[in-house]
Motif scaffolding. Structure first.
Motif, mmCIF file in Angstrom:
data_model
loop_
_atom_site.group_PDB
_atom_site.id
_atom_site.type_symbol
_atom_site.label_atom_id
_atom_site.label_comp_id
_atom_site.label_asym_id
_atom_site.label_seq_id
_atom_site.Cartn_x
_atom_site.Cartn_y
_atom_site.Cartn_z
ATOM 1 N N PHE A 1 -60.833 43.277 30.257
ATOM 2 C CA PHE A 1 -59.817 42.867 29.293
ATOM 3 C C PHE A 1 -60.034 43.583 27.965
ATOM 4 O O PHE A 1 -61.151 43.608 27.441
ATOM 5 N N VAL A 2 -58.954 44.162 27.423
ATOM 6 C CA VAL A 2 -59.022 44.986 26.207
ATOM 7 C C VAL A 2 -57.986 44.489 25.216
ATOM 8 O O VAL A 2 -56.902 44.016 25.587
ATOM 9 N N MET A 3 -58.301 44.615 23.925
ATOM 10 C CA MET A 3 -57.425 44.142 22.854
ATOM 11 C C MET A 3 -56.711 45.319 22.185
ATOM 12 O O MET A 3 -57.310 46.360 21.920
ATOM 13 N N ALA A 4 -55.446 45.133 21.879
ATOM 14 C CA ALA A 4 -54.695 46.090 21.083
ATOM 15 C C ALA A 4 -53.839 45.310 20.097
ATOM 16 O O ALA A 4 -53.759 44.083 20.155
ATOM 17 N N GLN B 1 -54.913 34.225 33.894
ATOM 18 C CA GLN B 1 -55.652 33.505 34.931
ATOM 19 C C GLN B 1 -56.986 34.201 35.203
ATOM 20 O O GLN B 1 -57.034 35.439 35.270
ATOM 21 N N LEU B 2 -58.043 33.421 35.360
ATOM 22 C CA LEU B 2 -59.402 33.961 35.427
ATOM 23 C C LEU B 2 -60.068 33.709 36.777
ATOM 24 O O LEU B 2 -59.742 32.753 37.495
ATOM 25 N N THR C 1 -63.706 36.826 34.260
ATOM 26 C CA THR C 1 -62.878 38.016 34.073
ATOM 27 C C THR C 1 -61.450 37.683 34.508
ATOM 28 O O THR C 1 -61.190 36.658 35.144
ATOM 29 N N VAL C 2 -60.523 38.577 34.158
ATOM 30 C CA VAL C 2 -59.114 38.295 34.432
ATOM 31 C C VAL C 2 -58.822 38.524 35.915
ATOM 32 O O VAL C 2 -59.149 39.580 36.474
ATOM 33 N N LYS C 3 -58.216 37.536 36.537
ATOM 34 C CA LYS C 3 -57.787 37.634 37.930
ATOM 35 C C LYS C 3 -56.345 38.118 38.008
ATOM 36 O O LYS C 3 -55.993 38.941 38.856
ATOM 37 N N SER C 4 -55.497 37.605 37.100
ATOM 38 C CA SER C 4 -54.085 37.975 37.107
ATOM 39 C C SER C 4 -53.416 37.467 35.835
ATOM 40 O O SER C 4 -53.994 36.660 35.078
ATOM 41 N N LEU C 5 -52.206 37.933 35.616
ATOM 42 C CA LEU C 5 -51.341 37.411 34.562
ATOM 43 C C LEU C 5 -50.194 36.669 35.233
ATOM 44 O O LEU C 5 -49.638 37.137 36.231
ATOM 45 N N ARG C 6 -49.838 35.523 34.686
ATOM 46 C CA ARG C 6 -48.686 34.797 35.228
ATOM 47 C C ARG C 6 -47.502 34.967 34.292
ATOM 48 O O ARG C 6 -47.609 34.698 33.086
ATOM 49 N N LEU C 7 -46.388 35.444 34.825
ATOM 50 C CA LEU C 7 -45.171 35.603 34.048
ATOM 51 C C LEU C 7 -44.389 34.294 34.032
ATOM 52 O O LEU C 7 -44.638 33.385 34.834
ATOM 53 N N ALA C 8 -43.426 34.206 33.139
ATOM 54 C CA ALA C 8 -42.635 32.978 32.991
ATOM 55 C C ALA C 8 -41.871 32.639 34.265
ATOM 56 O O ALA C 8 -41.601 31.456 34.540
ATOM 57 N N ASN C 9 -41.522 33.643 35.053
ATOM 58 C CA ASN C 9 -40.780 33.381 36.296
ATOM 59 C C ASN C 9 -41.691 33.048 37.468
ATOM 60 O O ASN C 9 -41.235 32.920 38.606
ATOM 61 N N GLY C 10 -43.000 32.902 37.200
ATOM 62 C CA GLY C 10 -43.952 32.529 38.252
ATOM 63 C C GLY C 10 -44.651 33.697 38.913
ATOM 64 O O GLY C 10 -45.618 33.508 39.665
ATOM 65 N N THR C 11 -44.191 34.923 38.667
ATOM 66 C CA THR C 11 -44.817 36.102 39.269
ATOM 67 C C THR C 11 -46.253 36.257 38.787
ATOM 68 O O THR C 11 -46.547 36.074 37.600
ATOM 69 N N GLU C 12 -47.148 36.611 39.683
ATOM 70 C CA GLU C 12 -48.529 36.912 39.315
ATOM 71 C C GLU C 12 -48.721 38.421 39.336
ATOM 72 O O GLU C 12 -48.377 39.095 40.320
ATOM 73 N N VAL C 13 -49.264 38.932 38.257
ATOM 74 C CA VAL C 13 -49.492 40.369 38.099
ATOM 75 C C VAL C 13 -50.976 40.638 38.267
ATOM 76 O O VAL C 13 -51.809 40.080 37.536
ATOM 77 N N ILE C 14 -51.317 41.486 39.229
ATOM 78 C CA ILE C 14 -52.719 41.828 39.487
ATOM 79 C C ILE C 14 -52.938 43.304 39.181
ATOM 80 O O ILE C 14 -52.149 44.160 39.591
#
Length: 602
Positions: free
Chosen positions: A521-524, A331-332, A338-351
């Motif tokens: 945001f970084v790539m690995a 999520q941007l 830029t990245v605002k958060s990540l959304r997990l499959a269970n709906g949790t938002e990771v900041i």
């Protein structure tokens, strides 16, 4: 001494060592074992920790190992010096790259949280208990070999104090003889002889795979690699192995005898489809590092013996590892993408303060946000995709006469295999073998005329057994005597439809840097730009470099490498925005892993 002189001298020394019948009494003779019947191999099935061969000491003396160690120590210095404000970093993808990134960020004093979609860690090196059996058999995603030329992995094992978990095989390369069923030939690397002399001795000492004339015709093609180094190696990425051979006048038999086996082992693909950079990268390390081609196996399943101690190191230093938590959306922020958060499959938002993708390229492409889809940096990933491979494990009712180490089968269907009852303490047995085999190429895109990855397990196992009849004619198949015949008591097939990225010609220019145009945001991942290509070493190094990018950003270090230039072919057109297709399903394959046939598993 000039490098060219060194190589010429090496070949002279090697030739002399194996053509003279005179051995001075004060010099140990160099011995080459060839035309070995399978029954002639040494077969130490149980090797306890105290009896194992130690890690070759020269590995830690190489320039690459010292470079890897210096980067590791940099993270410690950042931590001890304060390292700026501690930052929270969200990493998604719990393979070796994600684990490496989280480990080194925690070493630097930051607070990483690693999210893995599956209930187990490891990605392409993951393993799990066989759900179809009541025993303790572990199923593995692949046959994983630890080369001496893996400096970042060996440095990591040193840091975790688990280097003794490697079981080193004798320093030799073993090939099945195509025309002589049941016979093997070896390239023996003389102990204590420095590089490149030991490889010259090994090559010249084997007279059964290539003639002296053919070996000499290899030299003009390899000299530029030795004289110019990485710049020459990188420049060959546009050529397939066959195109490179023809350009330099190498005999076709070199491909048939050596390069087909190497290509299938390194990238699960035939030489007419494989970039020559892959072969040259491996050969360069093997030639320049005395123990670079020596191989080792973990003494147990990778999840417990490798991934678990990395996880414990992360958690001990304040980080967190969370399994069964797939990231399904990036999520941007509206104002700058830029990245605002990540959304997990269970709906949790990771900041978090920074975000790292450490999932395979095929998985990442499915969740690239619409706002990023027109950026050439991300659009170039369309040119990268994983290559299919199949891993097979076969348990037999008796002991096979197998090599103590990796064997190149030189089969149309099989790449490499190992008798894990000889090579791995967890599978050790004095009276029963367990073969682990790489079935490759396994699809038309990799060079196979048959789409094996779509076949039933039984068909794959039957085809494998037919190939093993050639390798073990006195022990496997209808021609084997009843009293010696080994029968399969259990078999497993693990399909990985998208394994390491397909290193076809011209792919290197599309591999992204760890630093991206998105500030947080970084790539690995092993497909991201680093010199060890798609491998365990490449994955560990890429995660380490991603951690370095974040630390340098936090410290405002302007000396970092920056963003790799995108090739003009990915910038010359206007791209239309596209929505991410999203992750489909909830199986290991959905997240880039391997699927065991006929059952549900982690």
């Amino acid at each position: 001494m000039h490098l060219l002189s060194i190589i010429v001298s090496a070949f002279a020394v090697g030739a002399g060592a194996f053509t003279t019948s005179h051995n001075p009494s004060n010099r140990k003779p160099l011995i080459c074992k060839t035309s070995l019947a399978a029954s002639n191999f040494e077969n130490p099935s149980r090797i306890s920790g105290s009896q194992r061969r130690p890690t070759p000491s020269r590995i830690r003396e190489t320039a690459n190992f010292k470079e890897a160690k210096e980067l590791s120590e940099k993270f410690g210095r950042i931590n001890s010096s304060g390292g700026g404000e501690k930052k929270r970093v969200a990493i998604f993808g719990g393979g070796l790259s994600g684990l490496s990134c989280a480990k080194y960020l925690s070493d630097a004093g930051h607070i990483p949280t690693l999210y893995e979609a599956r209930s187990i860690l490891g990605g392409k090196v993951s393993s799990w208990k066989d759900p179809t059996s009541d025993g303790d058999d572990y199923i593995e995603t692949g046959l994983h070999i630890f080369f001496g030329a893996y400096p970042n992995i060996h440095n990591l094992l040193d840091e975790l104090h688990i280097q003794d978990r490697l079981q080193w095989a004798p320093h030799r390369m073993t090939f099945a003889m195509q025309e002589l069923p049941g016979k093997f030939t070896t390239f023996e690397f003389p102990e204590g002889v420095p590089a490149p002399f030991n490889m010259a001795a090994a090559i010249l000492g084997n007279t059964e795979m290539l003639t002296l004339e053919e070996k000499i015709k290899m030299v003009p093609a390899l000299l530029p690699m030795l004289l110019e180094g990485q710049s020459f190696i990188d420049a060959q990425d546009e050529l397939s192995v066959l195109q490179f051979m023809r350009k330099y006048g190498m005999p076709e038999r070199i491909n048939e005898e050596i390069f087909i086996a190497m290509g299938k082992a390194l990238d699960f693909i035939d030489p007419d489809k494989l970039s020559m950079t892959v072969i040259l990268t491996a050969m360069n390390r093997f030639i320049n590092e005395a123990d670079g081609s020596q191989t080792a196996f973990l003494d147990g399943n990778p999840s417990d013996r490798l991934c678990k101690p990395i996880k414990e190191s992360i958690e001990k230093k304040g980080g967190e590892v969370v399994c069964s938590s797939p990231v399904v959306e990036i999520q941007l922020h509206d104002h700058d993408s830029t990245v605002k958060s990540l959304r997990l499959a269970n709906g949790t938002e990771v900041i978090a303060d920074y975000y790292v993708s450490a999932v395979p390229v095929d998985v990442f492409k499915r969740i690239i946000p619409r706002q990023w889809s027109t950026l050439p940096f991300f659009r170039q990933l369309d040119q990268l995709e994983g290559i299919p491979v199949i891993n097979i494990q076969l348990w037999f009712d008796r002991k096979l006469s197998s090599a103590d180490g990796l064997c190149f089968s030189r089969s149309p269907l099989l790449s490499v295999y190992a008798d894990m009852s000889n090579c791995c303490e967890e599978y050790a047995s004095d009276d029963r073998s367990m073969l682990e085999l790489v079935f490759a190429p396994c699809s038309p895109e990799a060079g196979s005329p048959v789409n094996w990855i779509a076949k039933a397990d039984s068909e794959i196992v039957d085809a494998t057994m037919e190939e093993l009849e050639r390798l073990f004619p006195t022990q496997i198949g209808p021609r084997a005597p009843d009293e010696k015949r080994a029968n399969v008591v259990k078999s497993t097939v693990v399909r990985v439809p998208r394994s390491v990225y397909a290193a076809t010609p011209g792919r290197n220019k599309y591999r992204p840097s760890q630093e991206s145009p998105i500030n947080n945001f970084v790539m690995a991942g092993d497909y991201a730009s680093q010199k060890y290509l798609g491998s365990m070493e490449g994955a560990v190094l890429s995660g380490k470099l991603a951690a370095q990018v974040i630390c340098d950003k936090i410290l405002d270090n302007n000396e970092r490498k920056g963003i790799k230039s995108v090739h003009v072919s990915a910038t010359r057109q206007d791209f239309e925005e596209r929505d991410p297709p999203g992750i489909i399903g909830n199986t290991p394959i959905s997240f880039g892993g391997g699927q065991q046939g006929g059952c549900d598993h982690p």
